[in-house]
Design an enzyme around this catalytic site. Structure first.
Site, mmCIF file in Angstrom:
data_model
loop_
_atom_site.group_PDB
_atom_site.id
_atom_site.type_symbol
_atom_site.label_atom_id
_atom_site.label_comp_id
_atom_site.label_asym_id
_atom_site.label_seq_id
_atom_site.Cartn_x
_atom_site.Cartn_y
_atom_site.Cartn_z
ATOM 1 N N ASN B 138 14.589 -2.311 -1.075
ATOM 2 C CA ASN B 138 13.831 -1.746 -2.195
ATOM 3 C C ASN B 138 14.045 -2.592 -3.444
ATOM 4 O O ASN B 138 15.014 -2.421 -4.174
ATOM 5 C CB ASN B 138 14.263 -0.291 -2.417
ATOM 6 C CG ASN B 138 13.471 0.388 -3.515
ATOM 7 O OD1 ASN B 138 12.773 -0.264 -4.281
ATOM 8 N ND2 ASN B 138 13.592 1.702 -3.588
ATOM 9 N N SER B 140 11.809 -2.586 -5.855
ATOM 10 C CA SER B 140 10.576 -2.232 -6.553
ATOM 11 C C SER B 140 10.521 -0.878 -7.222
ATOM 12 O O SER B 140 9.483 -0.501 -7.731
ATOM 13 C CB SER B 140 9.420 -2.327 -5.551
ATOM 14 O OG SER B 140 9.762 -1.689 -4.343
ATOM 15 N N CYS B 141 11.606 -0.136 -7.262
ATOM 16 C CA CYS B 141 11.497 1.163 -7.910
ATOM 17 C C CYS B 141 11.291 0.980 -9.416
ATOM 18 O O CYS B 141 12.108 0.344 -10.083
ATOM 19 C CB CYS B 141 12.754 1.995 -7.647
ATOM 20 S SG CYS B 141 12.660 3.577 -8.477
ATOM 21 N N THR B 206 5.225 2.068 -6.528
ATOM 22 C CA THR B 206 4.372 2.697 -7.546
ATOM 23 C C THR B 206 4.076 1.747 -8.711
ATOM 24 O O THR B 206 4.851 0.849 -9.014
ATOM 25 C CB THR B 206 5.019 3.974 -8.093
ATOM 26 O OG1 THR B 206 6.308 3.649 -8.608
ATOM 27 C CG2 THR B 206 5.146 5.029 -7.017
#
Ligand SMILES: Cc1cc2nc3c(=O)[nH]c(=O)nc-3n(C[C@H](O)[C@H](O)[C@H](O)COP(=O)(O)OP(=O)(O)OC[C@H]3O[C@@H](n4cnc5c(N)ncnc54)[C@H](O)[C@@H]3O)c2cc1C
Ligand SMILES: Cc1cc2nc3c(=O)[nH]c(=O)nc-3n(C[C@H](O)[C@H](O)[C@H](O)COP(=O)(O)O)c2cc1C
Ligand code: SF4
Lengths: 445, 428
Positions: B138, B140-141, B206
């Protein structure tokens, strides 16, 4: 009166979310046919667009500026043959439920306490409005917004006319009426109840007592009778008496009186439907509706006819009353009916009923309600002796201005049109208000 | 059409998936109890809610999401400030063991996020040792509250490469790098991930956004203890952005890695679009937040019927099918022009076409007020087709190509008699 049961309060309408969902189906037509279909120019094409673009207050403003009884109309209009009739969405399904959206918006304005109407600077002229039914209320609101001093004279104890003393409360309840009247009262209209304007020339005299113009909106409170001279028969009522009794404090008493009784309503119009349905909803033993032609020839709206069937009313179609059967105490015991068949079309274009010889029979009943037509009160022409009326005692006006044959006296609503609609009475009030303003402007010059 | 049994299975990085439909890492994949239900419903795999190593305590803001409604259409988008998993690592790993034991034919992808090299390696190894079939890193949060994590990493190419490399050294299972869309060009960080050894790319996480401001408190939603923030937008509203990034990645020859697409997928059509642009598998969160796990039934049935209608037997054959047709705009042949055409017998007379043509297009419609019907002045039509966008009758207004000899009228010039006032050198 307190809300007590589903007889005294009407069913819930759309909330704002539901109204929005319905507005989303609207095609936002160019030159919207719905707006053209509204007799009072309430302009649904515009208020629905405003709702859709989240201009909620603006939507309410459009309704209320155009139609002071926008809420009542949303509830009571036979919208399927007015605004909804030309709805283009019918072409891809079913029409938008415009009346319901309109009602929801007006109700929403009350929950948010929105005052969308404004008053212009006060003017000197005072105007008298006779009768506080839809026509009178509409004319009063229109003039009050323009700054005129308006006095509403009302014969009955409370304002509203038919929508207070006629329409049953399960269709239009008092709570709703009071809220809509509050919008009018906020315009500082003076409402004088229990003050009939009557007697020889009573209405015309107003012009001499400080009022610059008069608007007559007295409606139709007389009733056509089956027999000219019935005297006092126990259990025989007119529709006006019966419906009014359901709306005053004595409802509980009326309910008790009717319990276990058989009720017969005579007539095929909207008023007869209201009487029959109301009786059925009150839980009497049986309700019969006697009508001399067939189901499809009833003048009542189709929805109303079906509702009556649904309420459990027994339809005695193709039957005509010929006499009342009265016992020695003077109470009604039955109606003598003769069966009819349909002959040639009459002047209304409907096939006329013809009595079938030797087909008389007696329908046993404890109560009879005559609902064969409302008309102008017999003495009403005396109130305005110089105003031209026709043979039905309906006041004659110039349709563009609402002016009668007497300068300064205007009229509208049922007393002009005969039995009509709330929305039409509203429009008459608006037209007359414009006529009055023009008349006053001319007088000033 | 009879329902046909179609084999939707597909190979992704050497791992077999029963179908291309996976849960993405989010509340919908928060625990084994939930994931088991999703597997029962038909999902072929899960990217489990991003693990954390217990080094820092994770607390979710309250409330953590806000819906983006369009009229009465609910959840066209979703705003969230949720953090990575707030569960202890051990609990999550026990859930891994449970899922692998009970659903051996489903794929378990462990999503992880570290704050240091060691932590990335530790989480990767722990995942592999407890049954994870794949890893998803991850990067990319968009709203992690801890420095050195989330999309900040996704924007720092050297960190992506370094962390990927670390993980690859620690485990032997395939590794996906999950990318943030909050950059201009995703191929760049994706190439760094590849450099670090990534086996596939997952996108998009997102999109940083704001979809609602309270009008009374002037605070963005979700409002957390009186404070609003830019947060992550997901759901149908971001699908065009997701598709675009997937297409960019798929078109990048230098990259050449398989893709796991996500962003606004709710239906088999959304999923198929992602696949046609190069996704081998697709992942879903907001669609499930809106409708529940049951949507996979319609994704499976819809895709199966689509393939049956076309006599297709391998899902893999759909992957990237739309890429050859995706060109730069300079490939358009501007000599070929067209107009709208109206099947006027089907018209219901609403006149919306007239309004939009007058106010946003060629003013090419005339209106018969009596009949309530438009008629097209063909040589004024711009072929922009906005009329067809608002027409409520599907297929009434369609595009028609005109012969090459066809000429469009010039747009009316209103200021012809003001030429003497024109200030423009070239015209003198
Ligand atoms: C039972 C019934 C049901 C109806 N249902 C519907 C419906 O669902 N939808 C619809 O659109 N229409 C309906 N109508 C028709 C509608 O109610 C009328 O068209 C409308 O009320 C006419 O308004 P108006 O102001 O002209 O008269 P009215 O409503 O009759 O008001 C006249 C007012 O004048 C007062 N008044 C009379 N004489 C005097 C006087 N001398 N001095 C002072 N005040 C006086 C009366 O007391 C009354 O308040 C219905 C009518 C009836 C009778
Ligand atoms: C058909 C179309 C053409 C556009 N052309 C331009 C343009 O020429 N120049 C420009 O700055 N923006 C252009 N835009 C972008 C808009 O100005 C606007 O920034 C964008 O559509 C987002 O705003 P909106 O969604 O509220 O309309 C265009 C948008 C559309 C839909
Ligand atoms: S006032 Fe009555 S007819 Fe007019 S738009 Fe409203 S519901 Fe329709």
């Amino acid at each position: 009166m307190k809300k007590t049961d589903d007889f005294t309060c009407m069913t819930k309408g759309f909330d704002l979310d539901q109204a929005m969902a319905e507005a989303e189906r609207c095609l936002l037509c160019y030159d919207a046919p719905c707006s053209k279909g509204c007799p009072a120019e309430t302009d649904p094409g515009t208020f629905i667009r405003k709702l859709r673009l989240k201009n909620v207050t603006g939507a309410i403003r459009t309704i209320k500026e155009n139609n002071i009884l926008g809420g009542a109309c949303g509830v009571l209009c036979p919208a399927s043959r007015l605004c909804e009739k030309g709805c283009c969405a019918s072409g891809i399904g079913r029409p938008i439920e415009i009346g319901k959206i309109q009602r929801a918006l007006v109700e929403h304005s009350w929950t948010r306490n929105l005052q969308v109407l404004e008053k212009s600077a006060a003017r000197n002229e005072k105007i008298a409005v006779v009768g506080s039914g839809p026509a009178g209320l509409s004319c009063a609101a229109e003039l009050a917004k323009e700054g005129y001093g308006v006095t509403l004279f009302e014969a009955r104890p409370e304002p509203g006319g038919v929508i207070r003393y006629g329409v049953p409360s399960y269709r239009f309840d008092l709570d709703f009426l009071e809220r809509e009247l509050a919008d009018l009262k906020a315009l500082e209209v003076e409402i004088r109840c229990n003050e009939p304007v009557e007697g020889q020339g009573g209405a015309e005299k107003l012009l001499q007592t400080g009022y610059s113009a008069v608007f007559l909106a007295t409606g139709l409170w007389g009733t056509q009778r089956l027999k000219a001279d019935t005297g006092q028969i126990g259990g025989l009522y007119t529709s006006v008496e019966f419906l009014a009794s359901l709306r005053d404090q004595n409802l509980a008493q009326v309910r008790q009186q009717l319990a276990g009784k058989t009720v017969t309503v005579v007539g095929g119009g909207s008023v007869a439907m209201d009487c029959a349905e109301a009786a059925a909803k009150l839980g009497v033993k049986d309700v019969h509706l006697v009508y001399r032609r067939s189901f499809s020839l009833m003048p009542a709206e189709k929805e109303e006819r079906i509702e009556v069937l649904d309420a459990g009313v027994h339809l005695q179609l193709l039957n005509q009353p010929v006499d009342f059967i009265v016992n020695d105490k003077g109470d009604i015991q039955g109606v003598k009916l003769v069966r009819t068949c349909l002959g040639e079309p009459d002047s209304s274009g409907r096939r006329s009923p013809e009595a079938i010889p030797d087909s008389e029979w007696v329908l046993e009943t404890d109560i009879v309600i005559e609902a064969i037509g409302n008309q102008a009160l017999a003495d009403s022409p005396q109130w305005y002796p110089n105003v031209q009326v026709n043979e039905q005692r309906l006041v004659q006006v110039d349709s563009d201005s609402g002016q009668t044959s007497v300068a300064g006296i205007f009229a509208g609503g049922d007393i002009v049109r005969g039995p009509a609609l709330v929305v039409e009475a509203v429009q008459d009030g608006k037209i007359a208000a414009r006529g009055i303003m023009k008349y006053l402007a001319g007088k000033d010059v | 059409m009879a329902k046909k049994q179609i084999d939707l299975s597909i190979d992704f990085c050497g791992v077999k998936f029963n179908n291309p439909f996976l849960l993405s890492s989010s509340p919908v994949s928060n625990s084994a109890e939930m994931v088991a239900e999703a597997f029962e419903a038909g999902w072929s795999g899960v990217a489990f809610k991003t693990l954390n190593s217990d080094r820092v305590r994770i607390v979710h803001p309250s409330p953590r999401m806000n819906p983006y409604h369009y009229g009465s259409k609910r959840l066209v988008g979703l705003q969230n400030v949720e953090q990575i998993s707030d569960r202890p690592l051990k609990d999550n790993l026990l859930d891994f063991l449970y899922l692998k034991k009970n659903y051996p034919d489903r794929v378990l992808i462990s999503s992880i996020m570290g704050f240091s090299n060691e932590e990335w390696a530790y989480l990767a190894k722990a995942s592999e040792d407890n049954g994870a079939d794949m890893l998803e890193l991850n990067f990319s949060c968009p709203h992690m509250t801890i420095e050195g994590s989330g999309h900040k990493v996704g924007q720092a190419n050297h960190l992506i490469e370094k962390f990927t490399e670390t993980v690859k050294k620690a485990v032997s299972i395939p590794v996906l790098a999950k990318m943030t869309p909050n950059i201009t060009d995703m191929t760049e960080p994706a190439l760094y991930a590849k450099q670090g050894g990534a086996d596939a790319i997952a996108a998009i996480n997102t999109v940083r956004g704001i979809s609602q401001i309270g009008l009374d408190d002037w605070t963005a939603r979700p409002k957390v203890t009186g404070v609003g923030a830019i947060s992550g937008t997901s759901g149908p509203a971001v699908k065009p952005i997701g598709l675009r990034f997937i297409a960019d990645l798929a078109k990048c020859e230098q990259l050449g890695l398989p893709l796991s697409g996500q962003g606004g997928i709710e239906t088999w059509i959304d999923a198929l679009e992602y696949m046609l642009l190069g996704s081998t598998t697709v992942q879903v969160t907001t669609g499930i937040i809106h409708y529940g796990y049951r949507i996979v039934e319609d994704m499976i049935e819809g895709l199966s019927d689509y393939m049956a209608e076309r006599d297709m037997t391998r899902v893999a054959d759909l992957v990237g099918k739309a890429l050859p047709n995706l060109q730069d705009t300079d490939k358009f042949d501007l000599d070929r022009q067209g107009t709208a055409q109206y099947d006027i017998d089907r018209c219901i007379g609403c006149g919306q076409c007239l309004i939009v043509c007058n106010d946003s297009a060629g003013q090419a419609l005339e209106w018969d007020a009596e009949k309530r019907r438009p008629s097209l002045i063909e040589d004024k039509c711009l072929s922009c087709m906005v009329c067809s966008f608002v027409c409520p009758v599907s297929g009434l207004i369609t595009y028609k190509e005109q012969p090459k000899t066809w000429q469009r009228q010039e747009t009316e010039v209103m200021g012809k008699d003001l030429e003497d006032q024109l200030k423009l050198e070239a015209c003198k």
